[in-house]
Design a protein around this motif. Structure first.
Motif, PDB file in Angstrom:
ATOM      1  N   PRO A 129       0.726  -1.218  -0.009  1.00 24.06           N
ATOM      2  CA  PRO A 129      -0.093  -0.056   0.171  1.00 24.06           C
ATOM      3  C   PRO A 129       0.884   1.295  -0.039  1.00 24.06           C
ATOM      4  N   ALA A 130       2.054   1.283   0.689  1.00 27.93           N
ATOM      5  CA  ALA A 130       2.843   2.478   0.591  1.00 27.93           C
ATOM      6  C   ALA A 130       3.365   2.874  -0.639  1.00 27.93           C
ATOM      7  N   VAL A 131       3.798   1.764  -1.270  1.00 34.67           N
ATOM      8  CA  VAL A 131       4.267   1.871  -2.900  1.00 34.67           C
ATOM      9  C   VAL A 131       3.074   2.708  -3.647  1.00 34.67           C
ATOM     10  N   PHE A 132       1.982   2.269  -3.450  1.00 36.38           N
ATOM     11  CA  PHE A 132       0.694   2.415  -4.325  1.00 36.38           C
ATOM     12  C   PHE A 132       0.442   4.012  -4.001  1.00 36.38           C
ATOM     13  N   ASP A 133       0.484   4.095  -2.386  1.00 35.47           N
ATOM     14  CA  ASP A 133       0.188   5.424  -2.091  1.00 35.47           C
ATOM     15  C   ASP A 133       0.973   6.789  -2.805  1.00 35.47           C
ATOM     16  N   ARG A 134       2.435   6.324  -2.642  1.00 30.41           N
ATOM     17  CA  ARG A 134       3.188   7.213  -3.385  1.00 30.41           C
ATOM     18  C   ARG A 134       3.087   7.303  -4.878  1.00 30.41           C
TER      19      ARG A 134
END
Length: 223
Positions: A204-209
């Motif tokens: 999710p962190a990669v997607f949010d970035r």
């Protein structure tokens, strides 16, 4: 490595009526991935898959047309009804619409069995059986088409106006194609970071970035 059947967290406020089919569908998918990984695509049998999943062969075919479809996880409906309902009533500002469509796509992909263990084994199966990639692409196309239908419905319900004379369906299809960029970018970053590759949306962190960069680019360069 064999994947257990109880690793997927249930969606919030899921009804018993919805939970049972979801768990059955996932159990069949996981059993298929286990059997194909252990024995190969040709040697894995529907009977063995059904036995591992704890269902009958008839039930298998109620959920999937073939073991190839079960490996990929193809289903008639990929979108969560609650997610659709929330999307249709959300505010319709242009920038917000782009982010909401991107996140609807992300949520849809996360419902397709992309937890770490399943995704890892499935990548190995795809590497051994490249013919399955065509089914994966077809699954992605169908999912994007379903999202486009929801976007077209929202355009009509909110009377959203665009300069283009094209139909809401054509506009919605273009919106989905554009808003799939954060998901694709996140998948590429994960694949480059992990030698085994990665399914879109696993981190999710990669997607949010990726979403933040997408929205920044959509604004255009600073004056």
């Amino acid at each position: 490595m064999t994947i257990s059947q109880d690793t997927a967290a249930p969606p919030a406020e899921e009804s018993l009526r919805d939970r049972k089919p979801r768990l059955t569908r996932r159990a069949i998918h996981v059993a298929t991935v286990n059997q194909v990984h252990a024995h190969g695509l040709d040697q894995a049998t529907i009977a063995a898959i059904a036995a591992e999943a704890g269902v009958s062969t008839r039930t298998f075919f109620n959920y999937f047309a073939s073991k190839e479809d079960a490996v990929v996880g193809i289903a008639e409906q990929e979108l969560d009804e609650e997610a659709i309902a929330g999307f249709l009533v959300a505010p319709s500002d242009g920038a917000e619409l782009a982010e909401q469509v991107a996140r609807l796509l992300h949520a849809a992909y996360l419902l397709t069995f992309n937890d770490d263990e399943v995704a890892s084994l499935r990548r190995r199966i795809f590497a051994a059986h490249p013919s399955l990639l065509g089914r994966q692409f077809e699954k992605n196309r169908r999912l994007e088409a379903q999202v486009a239908e929801v976007v077209a419905t929202r355009i009509r319900q909110h009377d959203l106006e665009f300069d283009s004379p094209e139909s809401p369906e054509a506009i919605a299809e273009m919106i989905v194609l554009v808003c799939s960029a954060p998901l694709r970018a996140a998948a590429r970053q994960l694949a480059e970071r992990d030698d085994a590759g990665a399914e879109a949306g696993e981190d999710p962190a990669v997607f949010d970035r990726s979403i933040r960069l997408f929205l920044d680019v959509m604004k255009g360069p600073a004056a």
